[in-house]
Design a protein around this motif. Sequence first.
Motif: not given
Length: 284
Positions: A96-113
């Motif tokens: 679903y698009a909405a949960p993907l957008l909402t989780a995007e920054r948190t997911a990236l914060n973990f993956l990038q760091q």
Amino acid sequence: MKTVPFEPLDPALYRETVRRALAEDLGWGDLTTDGVIGEEQRARGVLLAKSPLVVAGLDIAAEAFMQLDPGAKVTRHMKDGDLVQPGTIIAEVAGYAAPLLTAERTALNFLQQLSGMATITRRFVDAAGGRITVLDTRKTPPTLRALAKYAVRCGGGTNHRAGLDDGLMIKDNHIRLCESIRGAVLKLREAGHDMAIEVEAQSLAQVDEALAAGVDVLMIDNMSLDDMREAIRRSRGRAKVEISGGVTLDRIADLATLGAEYVSVGAITHSAPAADISFEIERA
């Protein structure tokens, strides 16, 4: 130092951390996404590498998406520990698009760091050329030590103590309060811990005192190259040596030639730049 097998992290080590990170970002709700994205809209996104990096934390990023959309499908094209180049699709996420957008920054914060930590660790390990073991330290983001040390393993580094209960290390402040290295070592032996004893030494005089006390590992901290060479010479056959303090990528190749067994690098967990990864999304 204990070699921890490189294997996926137990989800119990990060599931609650991810939940708290999502709650921190979400607050009372994702006002923008809720206002413009329909509940039934579907989407597909890709996690895209935009710089050379070593992947770390992919399962943790996936957890962020799946906590908000349990039906989300994550397809991994790369795995933790892989070295990837710019333009590489690391993983795809569909749901679903909405949960993907909402989780995007948190997911990236973990993956990038975490990928940033793994990437700089790999650089140190490669520069050492197998001549010395690269260790991490306890200089990790608060509450994220298990994740940071996992990232170090992804980069090919070796974990030092996981915590204060994971080894005996007499540091400079212990020595000041105990008045001597010998006194501190005797007290630890009397405590009956069945562990190797490591002592931090900041001068050749302290090296001699530590060796006379029969320590197992000698950490030589912020010494000149000449003093490090001499400390390693005196320690040969008596104690293993860990180099510490002021260790940079520019110096690691030279330090690796001195003959010490270990070099500890706080920067790989406390100062690693985040890896450049984006999440590109489109209608499904």
